[in-house]
Design a protein around this motif. Sequence first.
Motif, PDB file in Angstrom:
ATOM      1  N   PHE B  55       9.069   4.006  13.201  1.00 38.38           N
ATOM      2  CA  PHE B  55      10.007   3.951  12.028  1.00 38.38           C
ATOM      3  C   PHE B  55       9.772   3.183  10.935  1.00 38.38           C
ATOM      4  O   PHE B  55       8.558   3.150  10.433  1.00 38.38           O
ATOM      5  CB  PHE B  55      11.605   3.589  12.485  1.00 38.38           C
ATOM      6  CG  PHE B  55      12.901   3.949  11.752  1.00 38.38           C
ATOM      7  CD1 PHE B  55      12.927   5.205  11.272  1.00 38.38           C
ATOM      8  CD2 PHE B  55      13.675   3.074  11.457  1.00 38.38           C
ATOM      9  CE1 PHE B  55      13.990   5.519  10.563  1.00 38.38           C
ATOM     10  CE2 PHE B  55      14.776   3.297  10.776  1.00 38.38           C
ATOM     11  CZ  PHE B  55      14.869   4.508  10.337  1.00 38.38           C
ATOM     12  N   ILE B  56      10.644   2.265  10.211  1.00 33.79           N
ATOM     13  CA  ILE B  56      10.035   1.469   9.408  1.00 33.79           C
ATOM     14  C   ILE B  56       9.044   0.475   9.911  1.00 33.79           C
ATOM     15  O   ILE B  56       7.862   0.291   9.371  1.00 33.79           O
ATOM     16  CB  ILE B  56      11.186   0.365   8.842  1.00 33.79           C
ATOM     17  CG1 ILE B  56      12.422   1.437   8.549  1.00 33.79           C
ATOM     18  CG2 ILE B  56      10.755  -0.342   7.483  1.00 33.79           C
ATOM     19  CD1 ILE B  56      12.491   2.159   7.381  1.00 33.79           C
ATOM     20  N   PHE B  93       0.711  -4.734   9.112  1.00 35.02           N
ATOM     21  CA  PHE B  93       1.522  -4.719   7.942  1.00 35.02           C
ATOM     22  C   PHE B  93       0.855  -3.643   6.956  1.00 35.02           C
ATOM     23  O   PHE B  93       1.746  -2.895   6.102  1.00 35.02           O
ATOM     24  CB  PHE B  93       1.524  -6.172   7.230  1.00 35.02           C
ATOM     25  CG  PHE B  93       1.855  -6.389   5.915  1.00 35.02           C
ATOM     26  CD1 PHE B  93       3.239  -6.107   5.503  1.00 35.02           C
ATOM     27  CD2 PHE B  93       1.071  -6.777   4.840  1.00 35.02           C
ATOM     28  CE1 PHE B  93       3.649  -6.393   4.274  1.00 35.02           C
ATOM     29  CE2 PHE B  93       1.466  -7.011   3.646  1.00 35.02           C
ATOM     30  CZ  PHE B  93       2.948  -6.858   3.232  1.00 35.02           C
ATOM     31  N   ILE B  94      -0.433  -3.547   6.767  1.00 32.55           N
ATOM     32  CA  ILE B  94      -0.859  -2.581   5.848  1.00 32.55           C
ATOM     33  C   ILE B  94      -0.528  -1.050   6.409  1.00 32.55           C
ATOM     34  O   ILE B  94      -0.169  -0.407   5.559  1.00 32.55           O
ATOM     35  CB  ILE B  94      -2.244  -2.739   5.983  1.00 32.55           C
ATOM     36  CG1 ILE B  94      -3.001  -4.044   5.477  1.00 32.55           C
ATOM     37  CG2 ILE B  94      -3.248  -1.470   5.123  1.00 32.55           C
ATOM     38  CD1 ILE B  94      -2.628  -4.479   4.090  1.00 32.55           C
ATOM     39  N   ASN B  97       2.970   0.448   5.281  1.00 34.72           N
ATOM     40  CA  ASN B  97       3.015   0.618   3.821  1.00 34.72           C
ATOM     41  C   ASN B  97       3.616  -0.763   3.270  1.00 34.72           C
ATOM     42  O   ASN B  97       4.572  -0.876   2.254  1.00 34.72           O
ATOM     43  CB  ASN B  97       4.202   1.398   3.382  1.00 34.72           C
ATOM     44  CG  ASN B  97       3.579   2.992   3.346  1.00 34.72           C
ATOM     45  OD1 ASN B  97       2.416   2.993   2.710  1.00 34.72           O
ATOM     46  ND2 ASN B  97       4.119   4.010   3.783  1.00 34.72           N
ATOM     47  N   MET B  98       3.028  -1.948   4.014  1.00 32.94           N
ATOM     48  CA  MET B  98       3.500  -3.067   3.312  1.00 32.94           C
ATOM     49  C   MET B  98       5.018  -3.578   3.392  1.00 32.94           C
ATOM     50  O   MET B  98       5.504  -4.310   2.571  1.00 32.94           O
ATOM     51  CB  MET B  98       2.827  -3.398   1.975  1.00 32.94           C
ATOM     52  CG  MET B  98       1.564  -3.241   1.922  1.00 32.94           C
ATOM     53  SD  MET B  98       0.639  -3.512   0.242  1.00 32.94           S
ATOM     54  CE  MET B  98      -0.710  -2.627   0.575  1.00 32.94           C
TER      55      MET B  98
END
Lengths: 645, 122, 193
Positions: B55-56, B93-94, B97-98
Amino acid sequence: MLTLTGLFVFSACKNGMKQNSGILNNQSAAQKVYVAPGEHDEYYAFFSGGFSGQVSVYGLPSGRLLKIIPVFSVDAEKGYGFNEETKPMLNTSFGFVPWDDAHHPELSQTNGIPDGRWLFINGNNTPRIAKLDLSTFETTEIIEIPNSGGNHSSPFTTENSEYVVAGTRFSVPFPQKDVAIGSYKDNFKGALSFIKLDEDGHMDIAFQVLVPGYDYDLAHSGKGKSHGWTFFTTYNSEQSHTLKEINASQNDKDFIAAVNWKKAEEYLAQGKAQDYPTEYLINRYDEHSHTSTSITRNSVKVLIPEECPGLIYYLPTPKSPHGVDVDPTGEYIVGNGKLSADLTVHSFDKMMTAIANEAFEETIDGIPVLKFEEVLAGTVSSGGLGPLHTEFDADGNAYTTFFISSEVVKWKVGSWEVLDRAPCYYSVGHLMIPGGDSKKPWGKYLVALNKITKDRYLPTGPEMNHSAQLYDISGDKMEMLLDFPTVGEPHYGQGIAADVIKNRSKKIYPLNDNTHPHNIKSEAEARVERDGDVVRIYMTSIRSHFAPDNIEGIKVGDKVYVHLTNLEQDWDTPHGLSIMGARNAELLVMPGQTETLYWEPQKPGVYPFYCTDFCSALHQEMQGYIRVSEATSDIKLSWSLGESI
Amino acid sequence: MVETAEEPEDPMANKGIGPVSEVTLGAEIDEAMAAEGKSIFETMCAACHKIDEKFIGPSPKGILKRRSPEWVMNMILNPEQMIKEDPVAKALFIEFNMSPMANQNLTEDQARKVLEYFRTLE
Amino acid sequence: MRRRINYLMLIASLLLVLLFVFPLWRITLTAPQYPDGISMFIWINKITGDNEYTLQNINILNHYVGMQYIVPESIPELTYFPYIILFMTAAGVAVAFTNNKKLIGTWLVTMLILGILGIYDFYLWEYDYGHNLSDKAPIKVPGMAYQPPLLGTKMLLNFKADSYPHWGGAVLGLSIILSYVALIKSRFSHEKS
């Protein structure tokens, strides 16, 4: 022993010197921002208030707050949106909307240089653009933008403020209609609006370009050789309508849309535009009548790319580009790919060649997509993360903010080499260099407008004003000089040399020029009139009394309009007016101005009213009484000053 | 505590960066603790992490086969430093999408309970 | 009778026309709240300020201490002084053509008397404005008068009042000096011939 002592002395010296140089640096930074009492700042800075809906005006380099100008939000302090004169300013096709989200201030330009006439600013939420007159620092016009949602890529101006533009952040059904959200790809479209300024500076929509249903994020117009073009960034070329934080971040590249507005003018002249029925309002404030009026428009001219070849092209740009910034020469178009580490710079010359050679990858809804390699001028690899915005100095350098790595990076335009970097506290969004988005940046200072404050100042509970940092950019290395809190969310800013504005600043409104329909020009005309249940009080103020200041014969249920004319003609002598129990704000009336307070008295009694702006040694005496009687009472309307009724 | 930043090769040996240097897992899952952990997860974490899909942020399913328990707890307790300095967290993290992982200010005890809940997700 | 026109006398009398172009006197009030000062200009035929609102602004300030409003229409001198000046100009021109020593002397003495009377009149008006205060003044300072100085600088409560001749005053002085020189030269030329 001797050696040890020597070593000790040496290290003590070293420490001492280090400390001293730190103090010297602080002193020199303090000197650079010190503007002595009574002296003026070198630059005006205009920061948007974001969700405050206002514009705040600061002096640089001192960071002094000079004024807050109400724009999209009612402001009880100045009576904006509360007095009868300014209520129409906040009218929209949805009725009175008392708030908006103000993002990008933009100074009007002449020959690509900020000219200090007007400041434009966008309202995001109920799409609007406001125009502020910088001789009075008042909002004088607000235009609604139809077929849009989230008016974010706005209100960027062209080189001579021929147009200000407005691109839609949300695509919406075009024209608006009741459809399933899931029918996004079929029904939702974007609109790029071009608002024309006529000779009097009045705004109206010249045309809209109908574009695919992406999100249009930011814009800047070309300058010099690229004058005639406006560039808009896009994201969500995936055309998703839910969980966009993931679904709008899938494509490797989105686009920068390049619109040839001179071509658009040709198509308009040829009658190629279609009239789309819609509804939008234009609200104008007149400086002489001190009143505003709303005009309703019922259609808008729309240009459709399929029918207008050469009107618009897409430049592929990596990773959801946010800011699009054109360097002072007009040659380089910088795409700040917010989900990438690098900046993508396109070349205007290469773009023109690619268009001439028809170097297209594909065509989307009549919009040719230029080949990426054919328009790419270079890539800036800085090592920062999350580039958002770029501005320029006068020496061929660019400065880019990186949100995630919370820093400003200085790089050389043309060689793309990174020259310096400075941390921001914290998570910088926009940056502002006076004139930094124009043809002739003043340079010298840079302000980082940060989104997160945390521990920078004394804590003020969970909510804190956003922080801004001022850097000296006149040397090779950026030097942080000052850290100051701002109002609301200072989303973006504009800076201009103080001299351009300060000599045009008005001190009073000449009473002789006052054409307000309910003005009076002298105390002799002061009176109260009744027409049914509408009562008009024609009142004047001058240090230190109102005329009249005793009024009787008002009844419960009356609709009372207090038309207050300030007879003062001296600089900085406004008078305020407040009435006990009035469900309204105060009036704050400038010298020579007329403003109206609307009041419906609720209960019988005698109600004080007074001047709210400390005006003189006898300010506390500047007061009066209004008697309110039962609706059935037969007390006659009467008024006086200096004697009993 | 920082030495692990140089050893991305074996993720199971990477204990991450943060307050947790040693976690001892019981032989059996402590069901009461896991239930509390589930409730904490649903309040504090579920806005960005779903059990069955990316997800996120990533799914925690089977995380203890991929990461050390110390790393998991440090990621929960110290995400700001982790995404800057821990090579595995940086890469994630990359990839995502940061979107930075939010620090939800869990106590070490709460994080331990969430960890116990993760043990139940196979 | 001499044939030659007395040019100095001609210039001296024609200079008076400039009194309609420049103010005679300037009174400037400065206070912390008025960093640029408020200036009032006294002309032969009117009273003006830095801008069209200056008198109103001075009157607003004056009302706190009970001074009368300055209303130029109520000062008769502003109506008849211009005629006197026009008459003296015409007389001076005639005298210049006669180039008669006695007439020049008479003109000069008349001008001096008029000048002294004018300054005395100015003083009386200043005295009246400064002393004739309303009983109902909100601010009463016992023993305080608000008469601006005739020439020079004086503190009036928070205001510093500077009172000095302006261009018109200088022109008037120059005219008198020139007519005096004309008188002397006229004597010399008389003795020579």
